[in-house]
Scaffold this motif. Structure first.
Motif, short mmCIF file in Angstrom:
data_model
loop_
_atom_site.label_atom_id
_atom_site.label_comp_id
_atom_site.label_asym_id
_atom_site.label_seq_id
_atom_site.Cartn_x
_atom_site.Cartn_y
_atom_site.Cartn_z
N GLY A 111 28.02 -20.20 12.44
CA GLY A 111 28.12 -18.76 12.68
C GLY A 111 27.58 -18.39 14.06
N SER A 112 26.43 -18.96 14.41
CA SER A 112 25.82 -18.62 15.71
C SER A 112 26.75 -18.94 16.86
N PHE A 138 21.90 -9.41 11.70
CA PHE A 138 21.57 -10.83 11.91
C PHE A 138 22.82 -11.53 12.42
N GLU A 211 27.77 -6.33 11.28
CA GLU A 211 28.17 -6.98 10.02
C GLU A 211 28.69 -5.91 9.05
N ASP A 244 31.18 -9.23 12.47
CA ASP A 244 30.60 -10.51 12.08
C ASP A 244 30.74 -10.63 10.56
N GLN A 247 28.79 -13.77 6.74
CA GLN A 247 28.23 -13.78 5.38
C GLN A 247 29.06 -12.95 4.40
N LYS A 274 30.48 -19.77 7.13
CA LYS A 274 29.94 -19.90 5.77
C LYS A 274 31.00 -20.23 4.71
C1 LIG Z 1 26.13 -12.42 9.50
C2 LIG Z 1 25.72 -13.74 10.07
N1 LIG Z 1 26.07 -14.04 11.32
C3 LIG Z 1 25.73 -15.21 11.90
C4 LIG Z 1 24.98 -16.14 11.20
C5 LIG Z 1 24.61 -17.44 11.84
O1 LIG Z 1 25.28 -18.48 11.22
P1 LIG Z 1 24.75 -19.97 11.34
O2 LIG Z 1 23.48 -20.06 10.58
O3 LIG Z 1 25.86 -20.79 10.73
O4 LIG Z 1 24.57 -20.26 12.79
C6 LIG Z 1 24.59 -15.87 9.87
C7 LIG Z 1 23.78 -16.83 9.12
O5 LIG Z 1 23.16 -16.53 8.14
C8 LIG Z 1 24.96 -14.64 9.31
O6 LIG Z 1 24.61 -14.31 8.06
#
Ligand SMILES: Cc1ncc(COP(=O)(O)O)c(C=O)c1O
Length: 441
Positions: A111-112, A138, A211, A244, A247, A274
């Motif tokens: 996700g990051s 987040f 999100e 985003d 999740q 995810k």
């Molecule tokens: C909404 C959201 N964006 C980004 C991320 C980051 O994902 P990752 O942990 O796979 O890097 C997360 C992780 O929990 C998330 O919930």
């Protein structure tokens, strides 16, 4: 120089870094569907799904078979060097579920990474520097993603300087402000307009990033009218709206994408990860071809993006979600879970709010103070989360203050499993609050 056996292989053993924090002491032996079987011999009902990842449940037979088959064909076919059938099939199938118009896709691993890629894309497409994020969001832990994250200082403290050009606007967190949703939305939209007038010029603003349901920030559904307000402002100012869905996407909220609860809202860039591959690391970034074309070829990519085994698992995941009607199941079982929690909550004075969307439920714990106000009670949330493990139910906490317990069952969860989860959650509450005695611990 000769390397001796001693210097290469030592007696040292390593341990997991104390920089990690374990939510439970469980060591998993194997898992299936909604159940985790620990090496301690206990069975746990898993309402964490690896933080919302194992969408089709643990080890769904069709996902397992797809991954096993692919492993025997090719594991790593670096996707900007060669292509492979799962990559092409996944891209085509994602097209069937992506919002109309978002017809161009590329892949990363987490996700990051996908969030960072989306920011790169938005900045390139607009030639503008600033990103507006919303308080409590987040977006990940890599440095740029952490710079965009306001779900708790633990995600960004201690390693500054963070990425420049990030500005935060309030999120309509009605319960925290003590307002109704409409008042909170009006306030948050007004503050965004004020930010755009006072500090962040629209012409310097590349993107709004949000999100559809705040995840780590406290399991707060973004009110549809707020998303609609962002869409309208993004259109007015030529700003890219990035959603985003890491999740909240992939069926979890009872619609395929979390933002589909807000009529008329389509993002310019959508990020998913995810639940996409039921546990294999893969993320995707989608946008209209026209927007994607504004980035130069080679500006996106990476060694492992679109991994063949993960892509095969993602194809199987989409098929399972479709064939087993899992989006409908998420909606129906989500309603069951939220109704059940709302029935249980009034028995325990420490619960201030129960909220959620589909199979994302947040239970916010608060404590009364002498001056009559209620403050976040992280100790209660932590105690309940620990107690659920003892009662055979795995849960997690979230929220900037750590005072929210979140329940994130798999999309395959059954009626009986939700009922059992609610019973176990109530048992944990009873243990922590010493019975149904209005918040006395
Ligand atoms: C909404 C959201 N964006 C980004 C991320 C980051 O994902 P990752 O942990 O796979 O890097 C997360 C992780 O929990 C998330 O919930």
């Amino acid at each position: 120089m000769t390397v001796t056996a001693e210097s290469t292989w030592t007696q040292q053993t390593a341990t997991l870094s104390p920089a990690l924090k374990q939510a439970t002491p469980v060591v998993v032996d194997h898992a299936l569907g909604s159940w985790i079987h620990g090496t301690d011999g206990n069975d746990y009902l898993d309402f964490t799904t690896g933080i919302g990842v194992t969408s089709t449940g643990h080890c769904h037979p069709r996902v397992v078979a797809a991954a096993q088959d692919q492993c025997a064909k090719i594991i790593h076919a670096q996707y900007t060097t060669v292509m492979h059938p799962p990559l092409l099939e996944l891209t085509e199938k994602l097209g069937h579920v992506l919002p109309l118009g978002l017809d161009s896709v590329f892949y990363a691993n987490s996700g990051s990474e996908a969030v960072e890629a989306a920011i790169r894309l938005a900045r390139m497409a607009t030639a503008r520097p600033n990103i507006v994020v919303f308080q409590g969001g987040f977006h990940g832990r890599t440095v740029a993603a952490a710079s965009l994250t306001t779900a708790g200082t633990k995600f960004s403290a201690g390693f500054s300087p963070l990425m420049a050009g990030v500005h935060m606007s309030p999120f309509p967190y009605a319960y925290r402000y003590g307002w109704d949703t409409d008042t909170a939305v009006d306030f948050a939209l007004r503050e965004l307009d004020y930010l755009l007038q006072s500090r962040v010029a629209p012409n310097d603003t590349a993107a709004f990033l949000i999100e559809p349901v705040l995840g780590d920030g406290g399991y707060l559904p973004t009110p549809p009218r707020f998303l609609q307000g962002l869409r309208e402002r993004a259109d007015r100012h030529g700003v890219v709206l990035i959603l985003d869905e890491v999740q909240a996407g992939f069926g979890r909220t009872g619609k395929f994408w979390g933002h589909q609860h807000a009529a008329g809202v389509t993002p310019d860039i959508l990020i998913t990860a995810k639940g996409l591959a039921s546990g294999f690391p893969i993320s995707a970034i989608a946008a209209p071809t026209e927007l994607m074309s504004k980035a130069w070829p080679g500006s996106q990519g990476g060694t492992y993006g679109g991994n063949a085994v993960a892509a095969a698992a993602a194809v199987a995941t989409i098929d399972v979600i479709h064939d087993e009607n899992l989006v409908d199941n998420a909606r129906i079982r989500g309603d069951q879970m939220l109704d059940g929690l709302r029935e249980i909550a009034p028995r325990f004075g420490g619960i201030g709010d129960v909220r959620g969307l589909g199979l994302m439920a947040g239970i916010e714990f608060v404590a009364d103070t002498d001056d009559g106000t209620r403050v976040p009670d992280a100790a209660a949330a932590a105690a309940v989360q620990q107690a659920t493990t003892r009662h055979g139910l795995l849960t997690l906490t979230c929220g900037p203050a750590g005072n929210v317990v979140r329940l994130i069952p798999a999309l395959v969860v059954t009626e009986d499993e939700i009922a059992m989860g609610l019973d176990r959650f109530a048992a944990a509450l009873t243990e922590v609050f010493s019975g149904d005695t209005l918040g006395q611990r």
